[in-house]
Design a protein around this motif. Sequence first.
Motif, PDB file in Angstrom:
ATOM      1  N   ASP A  31      -6.254  19.697  73.161  1.00 58.05           N
ATOM      2  CA  ASP A  31      -7.593  19.872  72.610  1.00 58.05           C
ATOM      3  C   ASP A  31      -8.561  18.607  73.533  1.00 58.05           C
ATOM      4  OD1 ASP A  31      -7.068  20.849  69.970  1.00 58.05           O
ATOM      5  OD2 ASP A  31      -6.110  19.332  69.265  1.00 58.05           O
ATOM      6  N   LEU A  32      -7.681  17.746  74.076  1.00 59.87           N
ATOM      7  CA  LEU A  32      -8.660  16.776  74.960  1.00 59.87           C
ATOM      8  C   LEU A  32      -8.989  17.476  76.171  1.00 59.87           C
ATOM      9  CD1 LEU A  32      -9.412  13.931  74.925  1.00 59.87           C
ATOM     10  CD2 LEU A  32      -7.182  13.418  76.146  1.00 59.87           C
ATOM     11  N   ALA A  33      -8.013  18.154  76.713  1.00 55.61           N
ATOM     12  CA  ALA A  33      -8.442  18.938  77.917  1.00 55.61           C
ATOM     13  C   ALA A  33      -9.532  19.868  77.923  1.00 55.61           C
ATOM     14  CB  ALA A  33      -7.248  19.691  78.597  1.00 55.61           C
ATOM     15  N   ASP A  34      -9.453  20.698  76.795  1.00 58.27           N
ATOM     16  CA  ASP A  34     -10.631  21.495  76.267  1.00 58.27           C
ATOM     17  C   ASP A  34     -12.104  20.812  76.193  1.00 58.27           C
ATOM     18  OD1 ASP A  34      -8.968  23.678  76.390  1.00 58.27           O
ATOM     19  OD2 ASP A  34      -8.882  24.079  74.182  1.00 58.27           O
ATOM     20  N   ALA A  35     -12.180  19.722  75.633  1.00 53.86           N
ATOM     21  CA  ALA A  35     -13.157  19.035  75.226  1.00 53.86           C
ATOM     22  C   ALA A  35     -13.695  18.420  76.666  1.00 53.86           C
ATOM     23  CB  ALA A  35     -12.993  17.417  74.273  1.00 53.86           C
ATOM     24  N   THR A  36     -12.522  17.789  77.550  1.00 52.50           N
ATOM     25  CA  THR A  36     -13.133  17.245  78.831  1.00 52.50           C
ATOM     26  C   THR A  36     -13.848  18.383  79.618  1.00 52.50           C
ATOM     27  OG1 THR A  36     -11.255  15.533  78.641  1.00 52.50           O
ATOM     28  CG2 THR A  36     -12.142  16.121  81.057  1.00 52.50           C
TER      29      THR A  36
ATOM     30  N   GLY B 163     -30.861   8.875  79.557  1.00 56.99           N
ATOM     31  CA  GLY B 163     -30.768   8.107  80.714  1.00 56.99           C
ATOM     32  C   GLY B 163     -29.581   7.139  80.789  1.00 56.99           C
ATOM     33  N   PHE B 164     -28.715   7.285  80.081  1.00 57.12           N
ATOM     34  CA  PHE B 164     -27.482   6.693  80.504  1.00 57.12           C
ATOM     35  C   PHE B 164     -26.768   6.783  81.658  1.00 57.12           C
ATOM     36  CE2 PHE B 164     -27.855   6.134  75.642  1.00 57.12           C
ATOM     37  CZ  PHE B 164     -27.795   4.615  75.696  1.00 57.12           C
ATOM     38  N   GLU B 165     -25.825   6.159  82.080  1.00 59.59           N
ATOM     39  CA  GLU B 165     -25.102   6.346  83.433  1.00 59.59           C
ATOM     40  C   GLU B 165     -23.889   6.895  83.591  1.00 59.59           C
ATOM     41  OE1 GLU B 165     -26.000   3.182  86.634  1.00 59.59           O
ATOM     42  OE2 GLU B 165     -26.785   2.183  85.157  1.00 59.59           O
ATOM     43  N   ALA B 166     -23.263   6.796  82.296  1.00 61.79           N
ATOM     44  CA  ALA B 166     -21.797   7.240  82.195  1.00 61.79           C
ATOM     45  C   ALA B 166     -21.488   7.510  80.491  1.00 61.79           C
ATOM     46  CB  ALA B 166     -20.730   6.257  82.592  1.00 61.79           C
ATOM     47  N   VAL B 167     -20.479   8.214  80.319  1.00 62.36           N
ATOM     48  CA  VAL B 167     -20.230   8.875  78.927  1.00 62.36           C
ATOM     49  C   VAL B 167     -18.660   8.926  78.845  1.00 62.36           C
ATOM     50  CG1 VAL B 167     -20.152  11.129  79.686  1.00 62.36           C
ATOM     51  CG2 VAL B 167     -20.431  10.421  77.284  1.00 62.36           C
ATOM     52  N   TYR B 168     -18.200   8.412  77.734  1.00 62.49           N
ATOM     53  CA  TYR B 168     -16.933   8.141  77.183  1.00 62.49           C
ATOM     54  C   TYR B 168     -16.455   9.395  76.240  1.00 62.49           C
ATOM     55  CZ  TYR B 168     -12.880   5.545  75.213  1.00 62.49           C
ATOM     56  OH  TYR B 168     -11.687   4.994  74.647  1.00 62.49           O
ATOM     57  N   LEU B 169     -15.459  10.010  76.513  1.00 59.05           N
ATOM     58  CA  LEU B 169     -14.922  10.975  75.808  1.00 59.05           C
ATOM     59  C   LEU B 169     -13.901  10.271  74.721  1.00 59.05           C
ATOM     60  CD1 LEU B 169     -14.304  13.602  74.405  1.00 59.05           C
ATOM     61  CD2 LEU B 169     -12.794  14.277  76.182  1.00 59.05           C
ATOM     62  N   THR B 170     -14.353   9.985  73.401  1.00 62.34           N
ATOM     63  CA  THR B 170     -13.689   9.324  72.416  1.00 62.34           C
ATOM     64  C   THR B 170     -12.739  10.284  71.683  1.00 62.34           C
ATOM     65  OG1 THR B 170     -13.895   8.277  70.063  1.00 62.34           O
ATOM     66  CG2 THR B 170     -15.893   9.538  71.234  1.00 62.34           C
ATOM     67  N   GLY B 171     -11.331   9.550  71.955  1.00 62.44           N
ATOM     68  CA  GLY B 171     -10.121  10.429  71.035  1.00 62.44           C
ATOM     69  C   GLY B 171     -10.568  10.177  69.530  1.00 62.44           C
ATOM     70  N   ALA B 172     -11.170   8.997  69.089  1.00 58.23           N
ATOM     71  CA  ALA B 172     -11.383   8.771  67.627  1.00 58.23           C
ATOM     72  C   ALA B 172     -12.583   9.916  67.308  1.00 58.23           C
ATOM     73  CB  ALA B 172     -11.715   7.503  67.244  1.00 58.23           C
ATOM     74  N   GLY B 173     -13.453  10.095  68.065  1.00 57.21           N
ATOM     75  CA  GLY B 173     -14.657  10.816  67.783  1.00 57.21           C
ATOM     76  C   GLY B 173     -14.217  12.282  67.755  1.00 57.21           C
ATOM     77  N   LEU B 174     -13.584  12.559  68.753  1.00 54.09           N
ATOM     78  CA  LEU B 174     -13.208  14.126  68.803  1.00 54.09           C
ATOM     79  C   LEU B 174     -12.204  14.441  67.750  1.00 54.09           C
ATOM     80  CD1 LEU B 174     -13.085  16.589  70.527  1.00 54.09           C
ATOM     81  CD2 LEU B 174     -11.052  15.504  71.894  1.00 54.09           C
ATOM     82  N   THR B 175     -11.384  13.685  67.266  1.00 49.48           N
ATOM     83  CA  THR B 175     -10.552  13.945  66.129  1.00 49.48           C
ATOM     84  C   THR B 175     -11.517  13.994  64.897  1.00 49.48           C
ATOM     85  OG1 THR B 175      -8.659  12.542  67.144  1.00 49.48           O
ATOM     86  CG2 THR B 175      -8.525  12.957  64.775  1.00 49.48           C
ATOM     87  N   ASN B 176     -12.327  13.038  64.652  1.00 49.11           N
ATOM     88  CA  ASN B 176     -13.300  13.258  63.552  1.00 49.11           C
ATOM     89  C   ASN B 176     -14.058  14.433  63.385  1.00 49.11           C
ATOM     90  OD1 ASN B 176     -14.017   9.571  63.394  1.00 49.11           O
ATOM     91  ND2 ASN B 176     -12.061  10.721  62.807  1.00 49.11           N
ATOM     92  N   MET B 177     -14.588  14.797  64.630  1.00 48.42           N
ATOM     93  CA  MET B 177     -15.632  16.029  64.736  1.00 48.42           C
ATOM     94  C   MET B 177     -14.748  17.190  64.616  1.00 48.42           C
ATOM     95  SD  MET B 177     -18.305  14.083  67.251  1.00 48.42           S
ATOM     96  CE  MET B 177     -19.719  15.254  66.826  1.00 48.42           C
ATOM     97  N   THR B 178     -13.638  17.147  65.335  1.00 47.07           N
ATOM     98  CA  THR B 178     -13.163  18.597  65.569  1.00 47.07           C
ATOM     99  C   THR B 178     -12.287  18.982  64.284  1.00 47.07           C
ATOM    100  OG1 THR B 178     -11.469  17.860  66.948  1.00 47.07           O
ATOM    101  CG2 THR B 178     -13.609  18.655  68.136  1.00 47.07           C
ATOM    102  N   LEU B 179     -11.238  17.695  63.907  1.00 46.99           N
ATOM    103  CA  LEU B 179     -10.243  17.969  62.998  1.00 46.99           C
ATOM    104  C   LEU B 179     -10.776  17.438  61.365  1.00 46.99           C
ATOM    105  CD1 LEU B 179      -7.136  16.929  64.900  1.00 46.99           C
ATOM    106  CD2 LEU B 179      -8.099  19.201  64.595  1.00 46.99           C
ATOM    107  N   GLY B 180     -11.660  16.678  61.300  1.00 44.46           N
ATOM    108  CA  GLY B 180     -12.296  16.180  60.143  1.00 44.46           C
ATOM    109  C   GLY B 180     -11.212  15.163  59.759  1.00 44.46           C
ATOM    110  N   LEU B 181     -10.432  14.482  60.660  1.00 42.39           N
ATOM    111  CA  LEU B 181      -9.382  13.557  60.192  1.00 42.39           C
ATOM    112  C   LEU B 181      -9.312  12.228  61.035  1.00 42.39           C
ATOM    113  CD1 LEU B 181      -6.410  16.361  60.345  1.00 42.39           C
ATOM    114  CD2 LEU B 181      -7.412  15.384  58.215  1.00 42.39           C
TER     115      LEU B 181
END
Length: 301
Positions: free
Chosen positions: A77-82, A49-67
Motif C-alpha cells: 500500500d505504502l509503496a504504491d502511494a509513494t 507553492g509549498f516546498e515539500a510534502v509528507y506521505l502520511t500513514g494515518a492519512g493514507l489509512t483513513n483515505m484508502t481503507l476508511g479505517l
Amino acid sequence: MADKPYSLQHSENPTARRQALRDIAARRDAVLMPGAGNALTARIIEDLGFEAVYLTGAGLTNMTLGLPDLALLTPADLADATARISDTCSLPLLVDMDTGFGNALNAYHNTRRLERAGAAGLQIEDQVFPKKCGHFGGKAVVPVAEILGKLKACLDARQDETMMICARTDARAVEGFDAAMERAQMMIETGADLIFFEAPESLEEIQAIAKLPAPGVLNLVVGGRTPMPAHAELKAAGFSFVLYANAALQASVHAMQEVLGSLHATGSLDAVADKLASFSERQRLVGKPELDSLAARYEGS
C-alpha cells in the motif's frame, strides 16, 4: 494558488529531489510541510507553492481503507502511494514508514522498496508493532537497541546516500520527556539525518527539542497533545520542518460533510455552489490540458 499550468514532465531526478530535501533541512527555517494521503492532495500542495510534502500513514489509512491509524497498511500500500505521488508531484517526498513493518530486516527491505518508488526521505519510528497514531493513548515503544538496529538497517539499505532517514521517537508518552530525549540523542549518534520527537506537551519541551544536534521535525496536530506555537517562534527555534500531516485530510472531511450534507438535506447544491472547485480547475489540477496536448501530438491531430 499558482497560475502556471501543471506539468507531468518533471525534470527533477530522484537524487535531485533528495538533495532538495537535504538543502531545505539544512536551512533550519521551519518550512511548512503538509501531509498528503494521495496524489491529488500532493499536487494541490505543490500548486499552492509549498516546498515539500509528507506521505502520511494515518492519512493514507483513513483515505484508502476508511479505517483508523492502527498499523493496518501493508508495505505494498505504502509503496504504491509513494510511486503515485512521486510520478505526478515534483516536490521532495518524506514517507512515513511507521515501524518498518516488522524487524530490522523488514525495515531494510522496505527502505529499498520505497527508495525505488521515489521517496526523498523515509521516517522510521520506535513504537511497538502494531503502532498507533502518535497522539492516541496506550502506546508502547520497543527497547532502544531494537530501534537503533532498525535505524542502522535503514541507513545501510539506501542505495542513494542523499536520501534522508528520519528517526522518530514516541517515548515521551511512555517513558517521559527525559528518556525520550535520550533516545533522540542516541538516534542522532547512530546517524539519523532528521529527528522527529513526537507529541511534546509544552512550549518548554518544544524549545528543548529544537536544541538537539540534528535537523528537527515538529508535528502539529489540531486537537492533539502538542501546543501550537506561532510559526515565527518555531523558525526562531531552528526547526527544519513543521509538519501538518493531516490538515488537508481534515479540511476535506469537513468540506465533504458540508457539501454532501446540504445535498442530502435540500436535494441540490445551490446553497453550497461556492464551496465547489470548478470543472475546469479540477481538470487543470490533474494535468488534463497537457495530456490533451500529448494526445494531439501522438495521434497526429
